[in-house]
Design a protein around this motif. Structure first.
Motif, short mmCIF file in Angstrom:
data_model
loop_
_atom_site.label_atom_id
_atom_site.label_comp_id
_atom_site.label_asym_id
_atom_site.label_seq_id
_atom_site.Cartn_x
_atom_site.Cartn_y
_atom_site.Cartn_z
N GLY A 84 11.98 3.84 0.65
CA GLY A 84 11.83 3.44 -0.82
C GLY A 84 12.64 4.51 -1.69
O GLY A 84 12.52 4.81 -2.90
N LEU A 126 9.93 1.34 -8.72
CA LEU A 126 9.03 0.26 -9.15
C LEU A 126 8.55 0.43 -10.49
O LEU A 126 8.06 1.37 -10.70
CB LEU A 126 7.91 0.35 -8.11
N THR A 167 -1.15 -0.04 -6.01
CA THR A 167 0.26 -0.30 -6.05
C THR A 167 1.12 0.90 -5.92
O THR A 167 2.10 0.96 -5.18
CB THR A 167 0.58 -1.49 -6.71
N GLN A 168 0.75 1.74 -6.94
CA GLN A 168 1.15 2.73 -7.17
C GLN A 168 1.29 3.82 -5.81
O GLN A 168 2.22 4.27 -5.64
CB GLN A 168 0.75 3.69 -8.25
N ALA A 179 3.55 2.24 -3.08
CA ALA A 179 4.74 2.54 -3.43
C ALA A 179 5.11 4.15 -3.17
O ALA A 179 6.19 4.52 -2.45
CB ALA A 179 5.01 2.28 -5.12
N MET A 230 8.85 5.59 -2.92
CA MET A 230 9.50 5.07 -4.44
C MET A 230 8.97 6.10 -5.37
O MET A 230 8.03 6.54 -5.51
CB MET A 230 8.99 3.56 -4.66
N THR A 237 7.79 5.43 -9.39
CA THR A 237 7.28 4.31 -10.14
C THR A 237 6.97 4.60 -11.56
O THR A 237 6.87 5.66 -11.83
CB THR A 237 5.53 4.09 -9.64
N GLN A 266 1.38 -2.49 0.20
CA GLN A 266 2.49 -1.74 1.03
C GLN A 266 3.36 -2.75 1.90
O GLN A 266 4.51 -2.53 1.96
CB GLN A 266 1.96 -0.53 1.83
N LEU A 270 5.56 -4.39 -0.53
CA LEU A 270 6.62 -3.71 -1.25
C LEU A 270 7.46 -3.52 0.05
O LEU A 270 8.77 -3.48 -0.21
CB LEU A 270 6.18 -2.36 -1.72
#
Ligand code: AN0
Ligand code: CP
Length: 318
Positions: free
Chosen positions: A34, A39, A54-55, A58, A63, A65, A307, A310
């Motif tokens: 990521g 995101l 979700t954060q 990510a 990633m 976010t 995860q 994603l």
């Protein structure tokens, strides 16, 4: 996988579960995939678990976010095409969505049923506008008719705790003072049917769900009968679906609260709920605090379901 809105987007469910357990064994195995990807999480409704899990998922994938609470600080959005925008709405969703797409690589959307129009809710108008106009892969963080990240986490949890190959899973309606969407029960039914469990739905008359989601599940109006031999009890409130009562609370009959007496009818079942839960409406304190309650492991598995999803979206974008 380009988008994730329902169980079928995952393809082979057993393969997805294996992937999920791999991730759970080492959630930092893919911290590079990521990198330099962003995101964007767009919330039209409140959230605790979805937002945090979700954060976190990510971040585990490396990633960046961005979280946007549409109702806090963004312009009020018009959703209907063709209206003269002379009211309180400053921006149209049809510009806002592609603009959001400019700043990210993947978009998560939470947009509950509004109960203004069954047609609008059940065609997933908002979620589909994101899919159509954002130019980005989109995943549901609970849309009008489904909550797939929740159901995936529920399935991961049941697979971890089941002691028989085909457990009996009972989803029971439970009382709540306000009208709640059918997204969680619809989605849970969709995933339980896909998993091939012995799946029973119980609810008072009038709370029938969309038959398209009920599928081959057995519907048993007698809750005590439904609970007999259950290995898992999944409680959830939902507002009426059928006919002109769509979106209405017909009653909040507290005889349907899950308590120790009704749990005693089961095969020492585990208790499940997606949370947030209203204690002593949906479930009594002693049951939710008891040794068979799985509400916290379920919530923990939200990081794993997010995860897994994603990771797939990132890999298919690469
Ligand atoms: C929401 C619902 O029932 O769909 C979110 C559950 C995850 N619950 C509430 O709004 C209380
Ligand atoms: N279960 C769930 O989705 O919780 P939140 O509404 O807090 O995200």
């Amino acid at each position: 996988m380009r988008n994730f809105t329902n169980v079928h987007d995952l393809g082979d469910l057993q393969a997805a579960l294996r992937e999920a357990y791999e991730i759970k064994r080492d959630r930092f195995a893919d911290t590079n995939i990521g990198r330099n990807k962003t995101l964007l999480m767009v919330f039209f409704n409140a959230s605790l678990r979805t937002r945090l899990s979700t954060q976190k998922a990510a971040m585990n994938l490396g990633m960046n976010t961005i979280v946007l609470d549409v109702n806090q600080g963004a312009w009020k959005l018009e959703t209907e095409r063709g209206v003269v925008m002379d009211g309180d709405k400053s921006e149209h969703l049809l510009e806002a969505i592609p603009v959001m797409g400019c700043y990210c690589d993947i978009i998560g959307v939470r947009s509950f049923a509004r109960f203004e129009s069954k047609e609008e809710d059940y065609t997933e108008k908002t979620l589909n506008q994101f899919i159509r106009y954002s130019g980005r892969p989109v995943f549901s963080m609970e849309a009008a008719t489904r909550h797939p990240l929740q159901s995936f986490a529920d399935l991961i949890t049941i697979e971890e705790y089941r002691t028989t190959p085909r457990p009996k899973v009972v989803m029971t309606w439970a009382p709540h003072p306000k009208a709640l969407p059918q997204a969680v029960p619809n989605s849970f039914a969709e995933w339980m049917n896909a998993a091939g469990y012995d799946f029973v739905i119980t609810h008072p008359e009038g709370y029938e769900l969309d038959p398209a989601f009920v599928g081959p599940a057995r519907v048993e109006y007698d809750r005590e009968k439904a609970f007999e031999g259950a290995d898992f009890v999944y409680a959830k409130n939902w507002a009426a679906y059928a006919g002109p009562d769509y979106g209405k609370v017909l009653h909040a009959d507290r005889r349907w609260t899950v308590d120790a007496r009704t749990m005693a009818l089961t095969n020492n079942a585990y208790f499940m709920h997606c949370l947030p839960v209203r204690r002593n409406m949906i479930v009594t304190d002693d049951v939710i605090e008891g040794p068979r309650s799985l509400v916290i492991p379920e919530a923990a598995n939200r990081e794993i379901s997010a995860q897994t999803v994603l990771r797939r979206l990132l890999l298919s974008e690469a």
